[in-house]
Motif scaffolding. Structure first.
Motif, PDB file in Angstrom:
ATOM      1  N   ASN A 258       0.944 -12.534   1.072  1.00  0.00           N
ATOM      2  CA  ASN A 258       1.334 -11.124   0.932  1.00  0.00           C
ATOM      3  C   ASN A 258       1.514 -10.455   2.293  1.00  0.00           C
ATOM      4  OD1 ASN A 258       2.122  -8.928  -0.613  1.00  0.00           O
ATOM      5  ND2 ASN A 258       0.062  -8.098  -0.783  1.00  0.00           N
TER       6      ASN A 258
ATOM      7  N   LEU B 127       7.031  -8.336   3.079  1.00  0.00           N
ATOM      8  CA  LEU B 127       7.501  -8.551   1.704  1.00  0.00           C
ATOM      9  C   LEU B 127       8.035  -7.274   1.068  1.00  0.00           C
ATOM     10  CD1 LEU B 127       4.967 -11.030   0.040  1.00  0.00           C
ATOM     11  CD2 LEU B 127       7.046 -11.504   1.345  1.00  0.00           C
ATOM     12  N   GLN B 128       7.656  -6.140   1.633  1.00  0.00           N
ATOM     13  CA  GLN B 128       8.140  -4.879   1.065  1.00  0.00           C
ATOM     14  C   GLN B 128       9.659  -4.733   1.198  1.00  0.00           C
ATOM     15  OE1 GLN B 128       6.937  -1.369   3.503  1.00  0.00           O
ATOM     16  NE2 GLN B 128       6.125  -2.883   4.948  1.00  0.00           N
ATOM     17  N   TYR B 129      10.272  -5.563   2.052  1.00  0.00           N
ATOM     18  CA  TYR B 129      11.712  -5.480   2.258  1.00  0.00           C
ATOM     19  C   TYR B 129      12.483  -6.563   1.493  1.00  0.00           C
ATOM     20  CZ  TYR B 129       9.832  -2.860   6.210  1.00  0.00           C
ATOM     21  OH  TYR B 129       9.129  -1.972   6.985  1.00  0.00           O
TER      22      TYR B 129
ATOM     23  N   ASP C  48      14.077  -8.680  -1.715  1.00  0.00           N
ATOM     24  CA  ASP C  48      14.643  -8.498  -3.049  1.00  0.00           C
ATOM     25  C   ASP C  48      15.081  -9.851  -3.601  1.00  0.00           C
ATOM     26  OD1 ASP C  48      15.604  -7.143  -5.323  1.00  0.00           O
ATOM     27  OD2 ASP C  48      17.648  -7.204  -4.503  1.00  0.00           O
TER      28      ASP C  48
ATOM     29  N   ARG D 216       5.105 -10.240  -9.246  1.00  0.00           N
ATOM     30  CA  ARG D 216       6.293  -9.439  -8.998  1.00  0.00           C
ATOM     31  C   ARG D 216       7.503 -10.078  -9.646  1.00  0.00           C
ATOM     32  NH1 ARG D 216       4.362  -8.950  -3.041  1.00  0.00           N
ATOM     33  NH2 ARG D 216       3.136  -7.019  -3.037  1.00  0.00           N
ATOM     34  N   GLU D 217       8.667  -9.543  -9.387  1.00  0.00           N
ATOM     35  CA  GLU D 217       9.874  -9.902 -10.143  1.00  0.00           C
ATOM     36  C   GLU D 217      10.416 -11.292  -9.850  1.00  0.00           C
ATOM     37  OE1 GLU D 217      12.760  -6.805  -9.589  1.00  0.00           O
ATOM     38  OE2 GLU D 217      11.277  -5.236  -9.941  1.00  0.00           O
ATOM     39  N   SER D 218       9.909 -11.972  -8.849  1.00  0.00           N
ATOM     40  CA  SER D 218      10.437 -13.297  -8.504  1.00  0.00           C
ATOM     41  C   SER D 218       9.975 -14.387  -9.455  1.00  0.00           C
ATOM     42  CB  SER D 218      10.055 -13.674  -7.082  1.00  0.00           C
ATOM     43  OG  SER D 218       8.659 -13.799  -6.955  1.00  0.00           O
TER      44      SER D 218
ATOM     45  N   PRO E 285      11.401  -8.585  -5.371  1.00  0.00           N
ATOM     46  CA  PRO E 285      10.033  -8.560  -4.858  1.00  0.00           C
ATOM     47  C   PRO E 285       9.320  -9.876  -5.150  1.00  0.00           C
ATOM     48  CG  PRO E 285      10.560  -6.491  -5.936  1.00  0.00           C
ATOM     49  CD  PRO E 285      11.695  -7.423  -6.233  1.00  0.00           C
TER      50      PRO E 285
END
Length: 328
Positions: free
Chosen positions: A274, A278-280, A282, A325-327, A284
């Motif tokens: 983490n 990682l905030q950047y 796509d 998250r979405e990954s 997430p």
């Protein structure tokens, strides 16, 4: 030219002992004499001989930190919190980078000891009884993190084995039955200290042993991205790619985007660490989170406590958690 206390004494017409009392705010000196000495010292730009004072006190108030590198944001974050805690406690920190070179690491250990640091924190690349003996005999306390050396040398980190096992169970619970596990350092087993990758691999084996219908492929290639693509092509159904580091996961996601492989439509991806970048990303990225700042802070705190003669635990674990998250 460096100004000495002897020169100040001659200018002020006093003894060096009187100068020393003034400079260190000790009793046994008249206020007017103290003011005169301090004024002369300030005008001459006097600074005390730090090393000489350190020899008298038996401490230099310095620490050494040896990291692999700072390319991985984990190490940059960790050092930042270590330095902040050390500074708060009155210590200055020397940072050196081993670049995972075993000989260079030993050179740096000796170099830091030659500079009389009070303690050393290290993410070791060396391993074995000979290296453990070297650290145990060092004239300064040592704390390790990332990779462990021995049960006798304090270690601060997370429970990597449990964290990966939980990650595999999490992936399984989301419906995946095929897993590609990416851990390039495993190819170096027996050549350098890969304690963390080995523990994470054991966690994978633990979970796969529990989940009978989960098929796992382990990728250890240095050039791991093509190997993952090949494994993906050979896998039936939709696999999840579990990486032992976010750095590897980000490389995989980038390659998948270039190949128009949809994440998570055609393959799920999960990292570990983490890192703050990682905030950047796509989509997430799912990952394992742990408080890196707390590891750095604890490493500094425990090392300084040991320097002060306190007993510290042989192992200190920082909690971790799964971040979905979405990954996936």
């Amino acid at each position: 030219m460096k100004v000495t206390s002897k020169q100040i004494a001659e200018i002020c017409g006093v003894t060096r002992g009187t100068v020393d009392r003034a400079l260190h705010n000790r009793p046994g000196i008249h206020a007017a004499t103290r003011d005169k000495i301090l004024k002369v010292a300030a005008e001459l730009g006097y600074r005390p001989h730090f090393l000489a004072q350190s020899l008298v006190k038996g401490r230099t108030k310095t620490l050494g930190v040896i990291l692999f590198d700072i390319h991985n944001r984990i190490f940059a974050q960790l050092y930042h919190s270590f330095e902040a805690e050390a500074r708060r406690r009155g210590y200055v920190v020397y940072l050196v980078l081993s670049n995972k070179d075993k000989e260079l690491e030993i050179q740096y250990i000796n170099s830091l000891l030659d500079r009389q640091v009070d303690g050393i924190a290290i993410t070791p690349v060396n391993f074995g009884t000979e290296f453990a003996s070297l650290l145990a005999k060092a004239q300064a306390p040592v704390v390790t993190f990332g990779n462990r050396v021995s049960a006798d040398i304090p270690f601060v980190w997370i429970d990597d084995r449990q964290a990966i096992a939980e990650s595999v169970r999490h992936i399984y619970a989301k419906g995946y039955r095929s897993l590609i596990y990416v851990s390039p350092p495993l190819r170096l087993k027996g050549k350098q200290n890969i304690g963390t990758p080995e523990q994470r691999h054991l966690g994978l084996l633990d979970a796969c042993g529990e989940l009978g219908d989960l098929r796992a492929t382990v990728v250890t290639d240095r050039d791991f991205v093509p190997a993952v693509v090949r494994a993906l092509e050979e896998t039936e159904g939709k696999p999840a790619v579990l990486c032992s580091s976010d750095v590897y996961a980000l490389e995989i996601v980038r390659e998948f985007k270039q190949r128009n492989i949809r994440v998570p439509g055609q393959a799920g991806v999960m990292g570990f660490d983490n890192i703050d970048t990682l905030q950047y990303v796509d989509p997430p990225l799912a990952t394992v989170d742990y408080n890196v700042d707390e590891i750095g802070r604890l490493a500094a705190e425990l090392l300084i406590r040991r320097i002060e003669g306190q007993v510290i635990p042989p192992r200190t674990n920082v909690p971790h958690r799964i971040v979905d998250r979405e990954s996936l």
